[in-house]
Design a protein around this motif. Structure first.
Motif, PDB file in Angstrom:
ATOM      1  N   ARG A  27       0.736  -0.930  -0.009  1.00 21.92           N
ATOM      2  CA  ARG A  27       0.298  -0.016   0.171  1.00 21.92           C
ATOM      3  C   ARG A  27       1.065   1.729  -0.428  1.00 21.92           C
ATOM      4  O   ARG A  27       1.853   1.140   0.547  1.00 21.92           O
ATOM      5  CB  ARG A  27      -0.612  -0.174   1.207  1.00 21.92           C
ATOM      6  CG  ARG A  27      -0.040   0.349   2.135  1.00 21.92           C
ATOM      7  CD  ARG A  27      -1.134   0.444   3.785  1.00 21.92           C
ATOM      8  NE  ARG A  27       0.150   0.866   4.913  1.00 21.92           N
ATOM      9  CZ  ARG A  27       0.983   1.071   5.770  1.00 21.92           C
ATOM     10  NH1 ARG A  27       0.403  -0.716   5.094  1.00 21.92           N
ATOM     11  NH2 ARG A  27       1.466   1.011   6.199  1.00 21.92           N
ATOM     12  N   LEU A  43      -5.509   3.345  -2.305  1.00 22.45           N
ATOM     13  CA  LEU A  43      -6.607   3.142  -1.141  1.00 22.45           C
ATOM     14  C   LEU A  43      -7.156   1.261  -1.269  1.00 22.45           C
ATOM     15  O   LEU A  43      -8.130   1.368  -0.196  1.00 22.45           O
ATOM     16  CB  LEU A  43      -7.973   2.954  -3.122  1.00 22.45           C
ATOM     17  CG  LEU A  43      -7.983   4.378  -4.306  1.00 22.45           C
ATOM     18  CD1 LEU A  43      -8.732   4.146  -5.020  1.00 22.45           C
ATOM     19  CD2 LEU A  43      -9.049   5.282  -3.042  1.00 22.45           C
ATOM     20  N   ARG A  44      -5.462   0.941  -0.643  1.00 26.01           N
ATOM     21  CA  ARG A  44      -5.258  -0.119   0.201  1.00 26.01           C
ATOM     22  C   ARG A  44      -5.372   0.486   1.417  1.00 26.01           C
ATOM     23  O   ARG A  44      -5.219  -0.632   2.106  1.00 26.01           O
ATOM     24  CB  ARG A  44      -3.974  -0.587  -0.471  1.00 26.01           C
ATOM     25  CG  ARG A  44      -4.791  -1.535  -2.137  1.00 26.01           C
ATOM     26  CD  ARG A  44      -3.244  -2.311  -2.400  1.00 26.01           C
ATOM     27  NE  ARG A  44      -3.483  -3.487  -3.393  1.00 26.01           N
ATOM     28  CZ  ARG A  44      -3.575  -4.488  -3.404  1.00 26.01           C
ATOM     29  NH1 ARG A  44      -3.633  -5.156  -1.406  1.00 26.01           N
ATOM     30  NH2 ARG A  44      -4.187  -5.197  -3.883  1.00 26.01           N
ATOM     31  N   ASP A  91      -5.372   2.496   4.767  1.00 25.65           N
ATOM     32  CA  ASP A  91      -6.635   3.230   6.268  1.00 25.65           C
ATOM     33  C   ASP A  91      -7.564   4.594   5.463  1.00 25.65           C
ATOM     34  O   ASP A  91      -7.926   4.992   6.444  1.00 25.65           O
ATOM     35  CB  ASP A  91      -6.822   1.752   7.229  1.00 25.65           C
ATOM     36  CG  ASP A  91      -5.235   3.095   7.742  1.00 25.65           C
ATOM     37  OD1 ASP A  91      -4.460   3.746   7.503  1.00 25.65           O
ATOM     38  OD2 ASP A  91      -5.838   2.700   9.694  1.00 25.65           O
ATOM     39  N   TYR A 114     -13.455  11.235  -4.994  1.00 24.50           N
ATOM     40  CA  TYR A 114     -12.741   9.895  -4.276  1.00 24.50           C
ATOM     41  C   TYR A 114     -13.683  10.477  -2.452  1.00 24.50           C
ATOM     42  O   TYR A 114     -12.851   9.740  -2.344  1.00 24.50           O
ATOM     43  CB  TYR A 114     -11.206   9.900  -3.928  1.00 24.50           C
ATOM     44  CG  TYR A 114     -11.195   9.328  -4.845  1.00 24.50           C
ATOM     45  CD1 TYR A 114     -11.188   7.704  -5.119  1.00 24.50           C
ATOM     46  CD2 TYR A 114     -10.401   9.789  -6.595  1.00 24.50           C
ATOM     47  CE1 TYR A 114     -10.629   6.816  -6.090  1.00 24.50           C
ATOM     48  CE2 TYR A 114     -10.024   8.936  -7.545  1.00 24.50           C
ATOM     49  CZ  TYR A 114     -10.718   7.360  -7.179  1.00 24.50           C
ATOM     50  OH  TYR A 114     -10.148   6.911  -9.041  1.00 24.50           O
ATOM     51  N   HIS A 138     -16.214  10.045  -1.441  1.00 27.02           N
ATOM     52  CA  HIS A 138     -16.826   9.157  -0.618  1.00 27.02           C
ATOM     53  C   HIS A 138     -16.052   7.684  -0.297  1.00 27.02           C
ATOM     54  O   HIS A 138     -16.472   6.940   0.986  1.00 27.02           O
ATOM     55  CB  HIS A 138     -17.644   8.035  -2.099  1.00 27.02           C
ATOM     56  CG  HIS A 138     -16.644   7.449  -2.673  1.00 27.02           C
ATOM     57  ND1 HIS A 138     -15.919   8.371  -4.175  1.00 27.02           N
ATOM     58  CD2 HIS A 138     -16.446   5.842  -2.876  1.00 27.02           C
ATOM     59  CE1 HIS A 138     -15.306   7.445  -4.841  1.00 27.02           C
ATOM     60  NE2 HIS A 138     -16.258   6.212  -4.106  1.00 27.02           N
ATOM     61  N   THR A 139     -14.514   8.352  -0.112  1.00 29.31           N
ATOM     62  CA  THR A 139     -13.172   7.422   0.106  1.00 29.31           C
ATOM     63  C   THR A 139     -12.835   7.948   1.590  1.00 29.31           C
ATOM     64  O   THR A 139     -13.197   9.199   1.828  1.00 29.31           O
ATOM     65  CB  THR A 139     -12.790   6.296  -0.337  1.00 29.31           C
ATOM     66  OG1 THR A 139     -11.527   7.693  -1.027  1.00 29.31           O
ATOM     67  CG2 THR A 139     -13.592   6.556  -2.130  1.00 29.31           C
ATOM     68  N   PRO A 140     -11.673   7.151   2.255  1.00 26.63           N
ATOM     69  CA  PRO A 140     -10.851   7.473   3.501  1.00 26.63           C
ATOM     70  C   PRO A 140      -9.837   8.983   2.638  1.00 26.63           C
ATOM     71  O   PRO A 140      -9.252   9.678   3.445  1.00 26.63           O
ATOM     72  CB  PRO A 140     -10.186   7.122   3.816  1.00 26.63           C
ATOM     73  CG  PRO A 140     -11.089   5.775   3.945  1.00 26.63           C
ATOM     74  CD  PRO A 140     -11.622   5.852   2.241  1.00 26.63           C
ATOM     75  N   LEU A 141     -10.242   8.648   1.342  1.00 22.99           N
ATOM     76  CA  LEU A 141      -8.589   9.624   0.220  1.00 22.99           C
ATOM     77  C   LEU A 141      -8.922  11.137   1.030  1.00 22.99           C
ATOM     78  O   LEU A 141     -10.685  11.589   0.277  1.00 22.99           O
ATOM     79  CB  LEU A 141      -8.944   9.224  -0.594  1.00 22.99           C
ATOM     80  CG  LEU A 141      -7.792  10.265  -1.639  1.00 22.99           C
ATOM     81  CD1 LEU A 141      -6.244   9.505  -1.437  1.00 22.99           C
ATOM     82  CD2 LEU A 141      -7.420   9.284  -3.088  1.00 22.99           C
ATOM     83  N   GLU A 153      -8.049  12.282  10.548  1.00 26.57           N
ATOM     84  CA  GLU A 153      -9.386  11.499   9.864  1.00 26.57           C
ATOM     85  C   GLU A 153     -10.203  12.963   9.545  1.00 26.57           C
ATOM     86  O   GLU A 153     -11.322  13.293   9.010  1.00 26.57           O
ATOM     87  CB  GLU A 153     -10.220  10.855  10.482  1.00 26.57           C
ATOM     88  CG  GLU A 153     -11.057  10.100  10.492  1.00 26.57           C
ATOM     89  CD  GLU A 153     -12.362   9.209  10.618  1.00 26.57           C
ATOM     90  OE1 GLU A 153     -13.053   8.824  10.153  1.00 26.57           O
ATOM     91  OE2 GLU A 153     -11.448   8.665  12.294  1.00 26.57           O
ATOM     92  N   ASN A 208     -10.604  18.201   3.378  1.00 26.54           N
ATOM     93  CA  ASN A 208     -10.535  17.355   1.849  1.00 26.54           C
ATOM     94  C   ASN A 208     -10.433  18.994   0.440  1.00 26.54           C
ATOM     95  O   ASN A 208     -11.800  19.272   0.595  1.00 26.54           O
ATOM     96  CB  ASN A 208     -11.368  16.065   1.737  1.00 26.54           C
ATOM     97  CG  ASN A 208     -11.686  15.458   0.782  1.00 26.54           C
ATOM     98  OD1 ASN A 208     -10.204  15.117   0.033  1.00 26.54           O
ATOM     99  ND2 ASN A 208     -12.222  15.628  -0.065  1.00 26.54           N
TER     100      ASN A 208
END
Length: 240
Positions: free
Chosen positions: A79, A131-132, A134, A181, A183-186, A224, A228
């Motif tokens: 990752r 994207l692998r 967390d 992205y 909708h992802t943690p990115l 977190e 963004n």
């Protein structure tokens, strides 16, 4: 979020890239130090004197270097947690001479080929690895010279049309990628380091290199609840 992050810094052999790599390594992270010249990458990595800093050949003008780099990161870590897109060029020599109508087509093409197309191509190749993670982070090292709002208001910025426009394009890419992205943690953000005493910034710049790296480091290690799709200098939004 894992404590030790796997991080790639492009343009890592000098200036802001090297300082960013040095500080991230000092914080205990595993750093891939990317550079177009393998010998310079190895020398820069050795200057940090840490076993968790690995030189990596990445040349934005030569996409064929992207695949071996991605393969090595995948084999070693599976990752990539953070990508710092720092590499870039400024080919216009007189930063205060308005080059809008005089810049050679070759300079305009080369500026975009490296700064924009190279960055987008590398990022797209590394996205599956990011994207692998967390908590993946992408930092695009931009500049306020790419701000259309500041330019339209007549701010006394550099008048290098090719370089400035390539940074404007990167700002647009930042917003598009962050939205794609969301909708992802990115988290994807652009950094304006400031006018820094680097080879590009010259000795006339008011900021030292460690101070210029602050914004990049902050965005690379966002929690977190961090922002963004923004453009920042010292945690303060910069006008698009």
């Amino acid at each position: 979020m894992t404590s030790q992050r796997t991080i790639l810094v492009t343009g890592g052999n000098r200036g802001l890239g090297l300082e960013t790599a040095r500080q991230l390594a000092a914080a205990g992270h595993f750093v891939y130090l990317g550079c177009r010249n393998p010998d310079k990458a190895a020398a820069a990595a050795a200057s940090i004197s840490a076993s968790h800093v690995v030189p990596l050949q990445i040349d934005l003008d030569h996409p064929e270097t992207f695949e071996p780099a991605a393969r090595l990161i995948h084999e070693r870590h599976g990752r990539l947690d953070v990508l710092v897109n720092n590499a870039g060029v400024m080919l216009e020599e007189d930063i205060m001479a308005d080059s809008t109508s005089t810049v050679p087509a070759s300079v305009l093409y080369r500026s975009f080929h490296t700064n924009f197309f190279g960055t987008v191509g590398l990022t797209n190749r590394l996205l599956p690895l990011l994207l692998r993670s967390d908590a993946p982070r992408i930092v695009i090292v931009s500049s306020n010279v790419g701000s259309l709002q500041m330019r339209s208001q007549g701010e006394p910025l550099m008048k290098t049309f090719a370089y400035n426009s390539s940074k404007t394009a990167l700002n647009s890419y930042t917003v598009h990628l962050a939205n794609a992205y969301a909708h992802t943690p990115l988290k994807v953000n652009a950094a304006h380091p400031g006018w820094v005493k680097t080879d590009m910034g010259t000795s006339y710049a008011p900021m030292e290199i460690p101070e210029g790296a602050e914004t990049i480091l902050w965005l690379a290690t966002l929690p977190e609840d961090g922002p963004n799709g923004g453009f920042f200098h010292k945690k303060t939004p910069v006008a698009w």
